[in-house]
Write an enzyme that holds these catalytic residues in place. Sequence first.
Site, PDB file in Angstrom:
ATOM      1  N   ARG A   1       0.841  -1.191   0.000  1.00  0.00           N
ATOM      2  CA  ARG A   1       0.000   0.000   0.000  1.00  0.00           C
ATOM      3  C   ARG A   1       0.876   1.241   0.000  1.00  0.00           C
ATOM      4  O   ARG A   1       1.974   1.239   0.511  1.00  0.00           O
ATOM      5  CB  ARG A   1      -0.821   0.079   1.291  1.00  0.00           C
ATOM      6  CG  ARG A   1      -1.835  -0.983   1.435  1.00  0.00           C
ATOM      7  CD  ARG A   1      -2.478  -0.833   2.796  1.00  0.00           C
ATOM      8  NE  ARG A   1      -1.965  -1.834   3.715  1.00  0.00           N
ATOM      9  CZ  ARG A   1      -2.170  -1.819   5.030  1.00  0.00           C
ATOM     10  NH1 ARG A   1      -2.837  -0.823   5.595  1.00  0.00           N
ATOM     11  NH2 ARG A   1      -1.691  -2.780   5.787  1.00  0.00           N
TER      12      ARG A   1
ATOM     13  N   ASP B   1       0.204   5.228   1.424  1.00  0.00           N
ATOM     14  CA  ASP B   1      -0.786   5.987   2.198  1.00  0.00           C
ATOM     15  C   ASP B   1      -1.395   7.130   1.413  1.00  0.00           C
ATOM     16  O   ASP B   1      -0.847   7.554   0.397  1.00  0.00           O
ATOM     17  CB  ASP B   1      -0.122   6.587   3.443  1.00  0.00           C
ATOM     18  CG  ASP B   1       0.168   5.512   4.467  1.00  0.00           C
ATOM     19  OD1 ASP B   1      -0.400   4.411   4.348  1.00  0.00           O
ATOM     20  OD2 ASP B   1       0.976   5.783   5.385  1.00  0.00           O
TER      21      ASP B   1
ATOM     22  N   ARG C   1       8.533   8.153   6.833  1.00  0.00           N
ATOM     23  CA  ARG C   1       8.045   9.458   7.308  1.00  0.00           C
ATOM     24  C   ARG C   1       8.489   9.723   8.752  1.00  0.00           C
ATOM     25  O   ARG C   1       8.812  10.858   9.110  1.00  0.00           O
ATOM     26  CB  ARG C   1       6.524   9.533   7.158  1.00  0.00           C
ATOM     27  CG  ARG C   1       6.111   9.560   5.676  1.00  0.00           C
ATOM     28  CD  ARG C   1       4.632   9.314   5.485  1.00  0.00           C
ATOM     29  NE  ARG C   1       3.844  10.281   6.226  1.00  0.00           N
ATOM     30  CZ  ARG C   1       2.528  10.179   6.402  1.00  0.00           C
ATOM     31  NH1 ARG C   1       1.865   9.153   5.879  1.00  0.00           N
ATOM     32  NH2 ARG C   1       1.881  11.097   7.078  1.00  0.00           N
TER      33      ARG C   1
END
Lengths: 243, 243
Positions: free
Chosen positions: B50, B52, B197
């Site tokens: 995935r 985000d 991140r």
Amino acid sequence: MRNIKLTIEYDGSNYKGWQKQPTEISIQEIIEDAIFKITRDKVKLEASGRTDKGVHAFGQTASFFTNSDIVKYKLIRGLNSVLPDDISIRKVEEVNSEFHARYYAKGKSYKYIIYNSQVRSPIYRNNAYHVPYKLDMNKFRQNVNMLIGTHDFTSFTSIKEGTDNKIRTIYSIDIEQKNEVIELTFKGSGFLYNMIRIIVGTLVDVSRGRIKSNIEEIIDAKNRKRAGITAPSHALYLMEVYY
Amino acid sequence: MRNIKLTIEYDGSNYKGWQKQPTEISIQEIIEDAIFKITRDKVKLEASGRTDKGVHAFGQTASFFTNSDIVKYKLIRGLNSVLPDDISIRKVEEVNSEFHARYYAKGKSYKYIIYNSQVRSPIYRNNAYHVPYKLDMNKFRQNVNMLIGTHDFTSFTSIKEGTDNKIRTIYSIDIEQKNEVIELTFKGSGFLYNMIRIIVGTLVDVSRGRIKSNIEEIIDAKNRKRAGITAPSHALYLMEVYY
């Protein structure tokens, strides 16, 4: 009166260019309004030159006279707090009273970004020119070299241009290629209306074989019709103005 | 059945991430719909992982099984003609039936872009993380080096993450700085949820002196609370998936 020089960055996507216009929103108008909000002074901004609809800038310069005694760091903070997201003031300087952002400019640099791939790029779609054709990069480089120096660039400006003197000097054109992205950096004494966009369109047309002449022949022809298309504005960036 | 692998570029700004969701628009859903339009086959796309909400990709990969006998060049052209501007298919490959975009992935690379200046940037506003603080770049580089290698990255993932094994290997982190722009390229065996991140947020917090510990100590603590903020998603790009 104080003479204040601004260095300005903008994303030109949402504006009809730098210059103030009666009915459309320009970058000049937005910044003049912001100066009014912060200093209560109705000033006239003199830029280094216009940028067209859609063109961006990392380092546009403009100057204005004011009676306001606001200190520089408060002016830059104030302006950036009222300006929209797509315009910012990068630097505020106090300059002597003779300084004029246009007449004092000794040269400028621009960047133009080409995205060269059969497939369009989502990430570069708003800031690069998508060229889906195969380019002969040797030919591209050879033709770039023919542009360097002092030439009459009549073939590379739009007919609308009124100035008589179409002689300009290009100091350098750097080519940086990274996968599909070709970044061209132009440094020169000054550039005619649409000159870089027509140069880029012509380099593309010559390197893909659509135009058979080379840049030297097209310069010599002094005829806009011999050059290629005007490449789109959204891939052009005014990088720096030299004084 | 044929097993088709796609290499996908997207600007994630307008989507709630890669993964299909009941009420929100995902990139997966848009591409599955496009495949249906072109092949009339209702497929399930399996991505390398995935991404985000807001994260971009130059080289996401995904695969699907189909009975359609459409040739590859027609599939890529067809898909790109029906996909929106912010998604494109860069490559279509036919792979063997065991291939799975996630299980077969050997590593990934990501890019994260920091814009480090007191003044916000109009041009980088949608694709870089604006850090207005002064960063000690020596400290930054020293702490980047502490991340390289195989570590338990528990401190650098969000609590939501369910996987037990939080050991990952970072092969390299390249730092490219050009004026205000700092580009970090991460290569690794794989990355935990929000890992890059949080790493970036921590590097910033350590380099501006807001966090006193260094990365080594934060890794050793195995505690998310010891790390810094989760840097924003809009500055993160999935560059490549290695097989």
